[in-house]
Enzyme design. Structure first.
Site: not given
Ligand code: NAD
Length: 358
Positions: A179-181, A183, A80
């Site tokens: 969290g509906v971002g 993933v 990292k």
């Molecule tokens: P993202 O930023 O697109 O989505 C995260 C969502 O969580 C956002 O919509 C944000 O508004 C919401 N959020 C933040 N704080 C919050 C709270 N207190 N309550 C409710 N919702 C809240 O991120 P992502 O890419 O979807 O990743 C989500 C998680 O999965 C992260 O922890 C990331 O490290 C992990 N992850 C992602 C991937 C990937 O392929 N994107 C791979 C492995 C792990």
């Protein structure tokens, strides 16, 4: 404090401090293990309060990548990079070019990619000086957004946990998604298609409205998600969602989601186990994204095209591994995170022994 005295040191193979006076780059590249292959892990830019805080974060994240890559059974070790700085104000193309030169100086022992505070546009500047960059678009080996693959792995992992904990499929099961971002939204679609009922929360109202519109999910306030009447809690927002308070409020038997570092502290894993919750270790269930990246690295190294069939085969193997972790936890009466750590360490040690013997 020296690197070797850091509680997070954990036998790192190499820890590289990088300073570039001209651009102001201050970075740490931590290489935990190359036993299984070149170390791979994203580059994070964060305004750390001290060099020590940056070092600790780099070491912890790097070790975590070794474990994640070992559990995904991909030919990569763990590493990292962290850049000390505010990603909103301190970024320049020259800074990332200097970072690229530093990555190149490691001669392929470390592959970098995106992480918090670092975008593909930043990495494109680094790429001018090194080929050891994954996650860029515009070439046949490119893997694209890893989120759909991460979500597919989490979806299959949720299904596996529900089978183990409730002996049923997903039809009619209620899943609470925090969290509906990227993933979380994909996961919601997949669960909805499989007949699950959804309760969702986010701090972003637009994301909530879109997902609820497509899936009929019930929306609740961020803090209310822990009290949702749901068989499954799927943390897909930030780390640290599970602590003594929040886990005491969960109604269901399954905790399975995409977020990294879900346990606020390791003792929370023990508490989850004692309270009869089946927890899918985060770095196992969310390994789909790194499998996608590994396919890109393999394709780049072989000057070949991205191979989705390879990704699917590794995803299936990841689910076999997750099943083994869940089963051993049940049979050996031990928390899943403990079983997973043990398996990851054994896989890394096995690769190290093979490397020494070669
Ligand atoms: P993202 O930023 O697109 O989505 C995260 C969502 O969580 C956002 O919509 C944000 O508004 C919401 N959020 C933040 N704080 C919050 C709270 N207190 N309550 C409710 N919702 C809240 O991120 P992502 O890419 O979807 O990743 C989500 C998680 O999965 C992260 O922890 C990331 O490290 C992990 N992850 C992602 C991937 C990937 O392929 N994107 C791979 C492995 C792990």
């Amino acid at each position: 404090m020296s690197v070797f005295d850091s509680p997070a040191f954990e036998n790192h193979e190499g820890v590289h401090s990088v300073f570039d006076e001209k651009t102001g780059l201050k970075a740490i590249i931590a290489v935990h293990s190359t036993a299984r292959g070149p170390a791979a892990g994203g580059c994070r830019m964060w305004p750390y309060a001290s060099g020590e805080a940056a070092l600790t974060d780099a070491l912890k994240l790097s070790r975590a990548m070794s474990y994640k890559n070992a559990m995904a059974d991909i030919p990569l070790g763990g590493g990292k990079a962290v850049i000390i700085g505010d990603s909103r104000t301190d970024k320049t193309p020259a800074l990332f070019e200097a970072f690229g030169r530093a990555v190149d100086g490691l001669g392929g022992r470390y592959w970098t990619a995106e992480d918090v505070g670092v975008s593909p546009a930043d990495l494109a500047h680094a790429r001018k000086h090194t080929r050891f960059v994954a996650g860029l678009d515009g070439h046949p080996a490119a893997s694209g957004d890893p989120s759909p693959v991460t979500a597919e792995g989490v979806f299959r992992g949720v299904r596996l946990c529900v089978e183990r904990a409730y002996d049923r499929d997903l039809k009619g099961v209620t899943v609470a998604i925090q969290g509906v971002g990227h993933v979380g939204a994909w996961l919601a679609d997949k669960l909805h298609a499989a007949g699950a009922r959804l309760i969702i929360t986010d701090v972003n109202p637009a994301a909530l409205a879109q997902v609820a519109g497509r899936t009929g999910a019930t929306i609740v306030a961020p803090d209310a998600i822990f009290d949702a009447e749901a068989e499954v809690f799927a943390p897909c927002a930030l780390g640290g969602a599970l602590n003594a308070d929040t886990l005491g409020r969960l109604k269901g038997r399954v905790v399975a989601g995409a977020a990294n570092n879900q346990l606020a502290s390791p003792d929370v894993g023990q508490l989850l186990f004692e309270r009869g919750r089946l927890y899918a270790p985060d770095y196992v269930i969310n390994g789909g994204g790194i499998i996608n990246v590994a396919a890109e690295i393999a394709a780049l190294e072989a000057s070949a095209a991205f191979d989705p069939a390879w990704v699917e085969s590794r995803l299936q193997r990841l689910m076999t591994t997750l099943g083994e972790v869940l089963d051993r936890s049940i049979v050996e009466r031990r928390p899943t995170h403990e079983v997973a750590d043990e398996l990851a360490k054994a896989r890394i040690a096995g690769a190290e022994a093979a490397r020494r013997a070669a």
